[in-house]
Design a protein around this motif. Sequence first.
Motif, PDB file in Angstrom:
ATOM      1  N   THR A   1      -0.843 -10.000  -4.053  1.00 46.19           N
ATOM      2  CA  THR A   1      -1.168  -8.898  -3.295  1.00 46.19           C
ATOM      3  C   THR A   1      -1.931  -7.737  -4.078  1.00 46.19           C
ATOM      4  O   THR A   1      -2.986  -7.294  -3.828  1.00 46.19           O
ATOM      5  CB  THR A   1      -0.006  -8.333  -2.496  1.00 46.19           C
ATOM      6  N   MET A   2      -1.671  -7.554  -5.424  1.00 43.64           N
ATOM      7  CA  MET A   2      -2.167  -6.631  -6.173  1.00 43.64           C
ATOM      8  C   MET A   2      -3.569  -6.842  -6.585  1.00 43.64           C
ATOM      9  O   MET A   2      -4.437  -5.956  -6.336  1.00 43.64           O
ATOM     10  CB  MET A   2      -1.261  -6.482  -7.728  1.00 43.64           C
ATOM     11  N   LYS A   3      -3.917  -8.122  -6.847  1.00 39.26           N
ATOM     12  CA  LYS A   3      -5.129  -8.544  -7.004  1.00 39.26           C
ATOM     13  C   LYS A   3      -6.086  -8.327  -5.762  1.00 39.26           C
ATOM     14  O   LYS A   3      -7.303  -7.791  -5.687  1.00 39.26           O
ATOM     15  CB  LYS A   3      -5.406 -10.261  -7.146  1.00 39.26           C
TER      16      LYS A   3
ATOM     17  N   SER B   1       0.482   4.797  -6.121  1.00 37.32           N
ATOM     18  CA  SER B   1       0.889   6.087  -6.616  1.00 37.32           C
ATOM     19  C   SER B   1       0.300   7.152  -5.711  1.00 37.32           C
ATOM     20  O   SER B   1       0.374   8.062  -5.591  1.00 37.32           O
ATOM     21  CB  SER B   1       0.797   6.324  -8.084  1.00 37.32           C
ATOM     22  N   ALA B   2      -1.186   6.662  -5.635  1.00 39.55           N
ATOM     23  CA  ALA B   2      -2.138   7.620  -5.261  1.00 39.55           C
ATOM     24  C   ALA B   2      -1.955   7.937  -3.641  1.00 39.55           C
ATOM     25  O   ALA B   2      -2.437   9.222  -3.153  1.00 39.55           O
ATOM     26  CB  ALA B   2      -3.635   7.173  -5.357  1.00 39.55           C
ATOM     27  N   GLN B   3      -1.080   7.244  -3.056  1.00 43.26           N
ATOM     28  CA  GLN B   3      -0.722   7.564  -1.445  1.00 43.26           C
ATOM     29  C   GLN B   3       0.440   7.407  -0.808  1.00 43.26           C
ATOM     30  O   GLN B   3       0.863   7.567   0.114  1.00 43.26           O
ATOM     31  CB  GLN B   3      -1.903   6.451  -0.567  1.00 43.26           C
ATOM     32  N   ALA B   4       1.263   7.333  -1.948  1.00 44.00           N
ATOM     33  CA  ALA B   4       2.711   7.245  -1.426  1.00 44.00           C
ATOM     34  C   ALA B   4       3.403   8.620  -1.143  1.00 44.00           C
ATOM     35  O   ALA B   4       2.879   9.588  -1.661  1.00 44.00           O
ATOM     36  CB  ALA B   4       3.636   6.795  -2.813  1.00 44.00           C
ATOM     37  N   ASN B   5       4.026   8.603  -0.040  1.00 40.10           N
ATOM     38  CA  ASN B   5       4.321   9.928   0.471  1.00 40.10           C
ATOM     39  C   ASN B   5       5.495  10.258  -0.216  1.00 40.10           C
ATOM     40  O   ASN B   5       6.224   9.227  -1.249  1.00 40.10           O
ATOM     41  CB  ASN B   5       4.739   9.736   1.961  1.00 40.10           C
ATOM     42  N   PRO B   6       5.898  11.527  -0.391  1.00 37.16           N
ATOM     43  CA  PRO B   6       7.313  11.833  -1.348  1.00 37.16           C
ATOM     44  C   PRO B   6       8.476  11.505  -1.292  1.00 37.16           C
ATOM     45  O   PRO B   6       9.088  10.942  -1.995  1.00 37.16           O
ATOM     46  CB  PRO B   6       7.128  13.443  -1.072  1.00 37.16           C
TER      47      PRO B   6
ATOM     48  N   ARG C   1       0.762  -1.245  -0.078  1.00 38.04           N
ATOM     49  CA  ARG C   1       0.219   0.093  -0.121  1.00 38.04           C
ATOM     50  C   ARG C   1       0.866   1.244  -0.043  1.00 38.04           C
ATOM     51  O   ARG C   1       0.370   2.330  -0.644  1.00 38.04           O
ATOM     52  CB  ARG C   1      -0.794   0.106   1.173  1.00 38.04           C
ATOM     53  N   ALA C   2       2.067   1.203   0.667  1.00 41.08           N
ATOM     54  CA  ALA C   2       2.849   2.242   0.629  1.00 41.08           C
ATOM     55  C   ALA C   2       3.457   2.648  -0.709  1.00 41.08           C
ATOM     56  O   ALA C   2       4.104   3.833  -0.688  1.00 41.08           O
ATOM     57  CB  ALA C   2       4.092   2.007   1.489  1.00 41.08           C
ATOM     58  N   PHE C   3       3.482   1.970  -1.807  1.00 47.93           N
ATOM     59  CA  PHE C   3       3.857   2.003  -3.130  1.00 47.93           C
ATOM     60  C   PHE C   3       2.772   2.566  -4.154  1.00 47.93           C
ATOM     61  O   PHE C   3       2.910   2.347  -5.241  1.00 47.93           O
ATOM     62  CB  PHE C   3       4.688   0.876  -3.502  1.00 47.93           C
TER      63      PHE C   3
ATOM     64  N   GLU D   1      -0.969   1.688 -11.365  1.00 50.63           N
ATOM     65  CA  GLU D   1      -1.172   2.263 -10.066  1.00 50.63           C
ATOM     66  C   GLU D   1      -0.211   2.457  -9.114  1.00 50.63           C
ATOM     67  O   GLU D   1      -0.283   3.029  -8.115  1.00 50.63           O
ATOM     68  CB  GLU D   1      -2.725   2.003  -9.684  1.00 50.63           C
ATOM     69  N   LEU D   2       0.656   1.772  -9.585  1.00 51.70           N
ATOM     70  CA  LEU D   2       1.938   1.825  -8.150  1.00 51.70           C
ATOM     71  C   LEU D   2       2.783   2.743  -8.772  1.00 51.70           C
ATOM     72  O   LEU D   2       2.986   3.299 -10.121  1.00 51.70           O
ATOM     73  CB  LEU D   2       2.791   0.404  -8.318  1.00 51.70           C
ATOM     74  N   LEU D   3       3.864   3.093  -8.139  1.00 51.01           N
ATOM     75  CA  LEU D   3       4.821   4.004  -8.278  1.00 51.01           C
ATOM     76  C   LEU D   3       5.557   3.465  -9.519  1.00 51.01           C
ATOM     77  O   LEU D   3       5.921   2.318  -9.915  1.00 51.01           O
ATOM     78  CB  LEU D   3       5.863   4.043  -7.028  1.00 51.01           C
ATOM     79  N   PRO D   4       6.068   4.617 -10.729  1.00 55.98           N
ATOM     80  CA  PRO D   4       6.754   3.995 -11.622  1.00 55.98           C
ATOM     81  C   PRO D   4       8.051   2.955 -11.409  1.00 55.98           C
ATOM     82  O   PRO D   4       8.825   3.413 -10.330  1.00 55.98           O
ATOM     83  CB  PRO D   4       7.408   5.371 -12.097  1.00 55.98           C
ATOM     84  N   GLY D   5       8.274   2.243 -11.903  1.00 61.33           N
ATOM     85  CA  GLY D   5       9.564   1.162 -11.710  1.00 61.33           C
ATOM     86  C   GLY D   5       9.450   0.032 -11.532  1.00 61.33           C
ATOM     87  O   GLY D   5      10.108  -0.836 -11.427  1.00 61.33           O
ATOM     88  N   PHE D   6       8.187  -0.403 -10.913  1.00 67.58           N
ATOM     89  CA  PHE D   6       7.774  -1.738 -10.515  1.00 67.58           C
ATOM     90  C   PHE D   6       7.451  -2.565 -11.636  1.00 67.58           C
ATOM     91  O   PHE D   6       6.959  -2.340 -12.810  1.00 67.58           O
ATOM     92  CB  PHE D   6       6.414  -1.453  -9.735  1.00 67.58           C
TER      93      PHE D   6
END
Length: 156
Positions: A117-119, A90-95, A86-88, A127-132
């Motif tokens: 886990t994604m499912k 994009s919508a809720q990741a901290n800077p 969840r920390a990764f 929807e995850l941070l870029p690079g995953f």
Amino acid sequence: MNRRNMLWSAVSTLGAALGAALGAALGASSAKAATEAGASKLKVVYHLSDAEKVNFVLGNIQNHIDGVGGPEHVAIALVIHGPALRAFHSAQANPEVSKRVGDFSKDGVELAACGNTMKAQNVTLNELLPGFVSAEKGGVVRLAELQSQGYLYLRP
């Protein structure tokens, strides 16, 4: 103790000291030669599933990269599953997490998100941070695959 025993003891001690010094010198030469010959770099996989350890693990990875002299000296993978993912999002990741993930991606760190886990979290790779990348068979399967390829397993 007679003189012969004292002499033998002194010679033995001197021989042991010289042997240790020679061994250390040869060991250092071998390590230097291996480095100069382009020995393969260490491969490490970090396992992250605990949400409260996200910043700690990201810090460990940065310390690891810094400790070996840069990303060119180590192959690192980070496999994330469970609540930590969840920390990764994009919508809720901290800077700070976003910045570190971006830096790691540029440094060649494999960032693998568990497909199961994604499912469960109803999130796509986009929807995850870029690079995953997706560990489609699951995070634990990816961990086992990497270990079978010679990666050392770390779970801070």
